[in-house]
Design a protein around this motif. Structure first.
Motif, short mmCIF file in Angstrom:
data_model
loop_
_atom_site.label_atom_id
_atom_site.label_comp_id
_atom_site.label_asym_id
_atom_site.label_seq_id
_atom_site.Cartn_x
_atom_site.Cartn_y
_atom_site.Cartn_z
N GLU A 90 63.59 -5.65 33.36
CA GLU A 90 64.58 -4.91 32.59
C GLU A 90 65.88 -5.70 32.56
O GLU A 90 66.76 -5.52 33.40
N THR A 91 65.99 -6.58 31.61
CA THR A 91 67.17 -7.44 31.52
C THR A 91 68.22 -6.85 30.59
O THR A 91 69.33 -7.35 30.53
N GLY A 92 67.85 -5.80 29.88
CA GLY A 92 68.78 -5.23 28.92
C GLY A 92 68.56 -5.77 27.52
O GLY A 92 69.02 -5.18 26.54
N ALA A 100 59.26 -11.97 28.83
CA ALA A 100 58.82 -12.02 30.23
C ALA A 100 57.47 -11.33 30.40
O ALA A 100 56.59 -11.82 31.12
N PHE A 101 57.32 -10.20 29.72
CA PHE A 101 56.06 -9.45 29.83
C PHE A 101 54.89 -10.29 29.30
O PHE A 101 53.85 -10.41 29.96
N ILE A 102 55.06 -10.87 28.13
CA ILE A 102 53.99 -11.65 27.52
C ILE A 102 53.67 -12.88 28.35
O ILE A 102 52.50 -13.20 28.61
N THR A 103 54.72 -13.57 28.80
CA THR A 103 54.50 -14.76 29.62
C THR A 103 53.75 -14.41 30.90
O THR A 103 52.81 -15.11 31.30
N ALA A 104 54.17 -13.30 31.54
CA ALA A 104 53.49 -12.90 32.79
C ALA A 104 52.03 -12.56 32.52
O ALA A 104 51.15 -12.89 33.31
N THR A 105 51.77 -11.88 31.40
CA THR A 105 50.39 -11.53 31.06
C THR A 105 49.54 -12.79 30.84
O THR A 105 48.45 -12.91 31.39
#
Lengths: 205, 205
Positions: A90-92, A100-105
């Motif tokens: 949650e960076t705003g 970040a979500f896609i990269t982590a996935t």
DNA sequence: CCTTGACGAGACTAACAGTCTCGGTACAAA
DNA sequence: TTTGTACCGAGACTGTTAGTCTCGTCAAGG
């Protein structure tokens, strides 16, 4: 009764603490480790329960005493190894959170030993209704996390009020699974960058 | 030697026309029809070769004489029924061409008896390397058609010069397969509309 | 009419998931 | 210490399926 992984943890009886020999924890670990290793080393041929039991130095019945099906063992082994949750950042900024979500996935599925094991698991799920249902439930939680992330961005004005969040989610996971299973295109950071921009702003570069 | 469907059509010997009894065309049709019917009626349980042969009133060896594996029969049956090509339209507008392509793809897979048969085929492909390779080859031709369509649009200035066509293709087919196999969201005309706009212009409505 | 190869039928092999049973073992209550 | 209970490894067993093999038969040509 099932725990958060869908595993059977029903105690033998209500209202009676426990009698008799206890579950052998070493056997549990040996089974999960053997399952993961075989899943990882699988060259496309299915992983058999006999092979898992033999590799774990365990009787086949010991497997079926604690897991309802082969698929349940395999899924448990993979979840056990994955260390669980990719945290939802949650960076705003919607763009940063989504990236970040896609990269982590992408990274989570890509790094060994996840990749071959996950592919083998999908193959098993194709013939195992039980396992397919467990995987559907597992992936639903990830879709829900992505939905939350997108809804925050929409509420913050970073997406149109009537944006089709379900479609965005399916574009992201669709690309992920399609490339992961077909293997015709990479799931690297450059791909994550472009996918993030594409779903938020279209094909402009 | 293989024809455009990947089926074995090698003549028994070069330089010798043919002796002995000829292939029974009625048996070929009966096998394909029975395979398609069973595929269509499949309730999730796999379609067996014995069932196909019995339904076709044919010996099992007659199946294996002309097809290399069960998967080959099933794929052949589906291709036979599909009537082949979804034509690639050329209206001059990228948006219209793409919309027609996506709609045709959604409709083609959606209408019975394709849908259950196609899902059963994917399940079979998960355990049948032979069949998986044939399906990969088949879908590659569709991706190539979509690539041509997008390249025309880009050359006509309707897409940025450096647009990632591969990513657009994977977003489209990714959403299609993801929804088709999971069944959590519809593949109707409204979805086709929104997907077309989304990949071309982003999430604006 | 004789050779060749397709045909229906079905026995057979090899895998594999899942069940069952056996002799043995750990644990706790009596 | 005894006894009952539940887990253990081992492996036999059942049922299902893909794919092979063999048999006796049947059609097409030379």
């Amino acid at each position: 009764m099932r725990d958060e992984k869908g595993m059977d943890v029903t105690p033998p009886r209500m209202e009676r603490p426990h009698t008799g020999r206890r579950r052998n924890e070493a056997a549990r670990r040996a089974i999960l480790d053997a399952a993961l290793r075989l899943l990882t080393e699988s060259d496309g041929t299915p992983v058999t329960v006999d092979a898992i039991a033999r590799a774990a130095g365990v009787g086949k019945q010991t497997v079926y005493r604690w897991w309802p099906s082969k698929g349940a063992v395999l899924l448990d082994a993979l979840i056990d190894q994955a260390g669980q949750e990719v945290p939802s950042p949650e960076t705003g900024s919607l763009r940063d959170d989504l990236h970040a979500f896609i990269t982590a996935t992408f990274d989570g599925a890509q790094r060994p030993p996840s990749a071959p094991a996950l592919r083998a698991l999908v193959r098993e799920a194709a013939h195992d209704v039980h396992l397919a249902e467990m995987m559907r439930a597992f992936t639903a939680t990830r879709r829900a996390a992505l939905q939350d992330l997108l809804a925050r961005g929409r509420d913050g004005g970073e997406l149109p009020e009537d944006a089709d969040l379900g479609l965005i989610i399916d574009q992201i996971y669709g690309v992920f699974w399609y490339r992961f299973l077909l293997g015709h295109a990479p799931l690297d950071h450059a791909a994550a960058d472009r996918l993030t921009d594409s779903v938020l702003r279209g094909p402009v570069s």
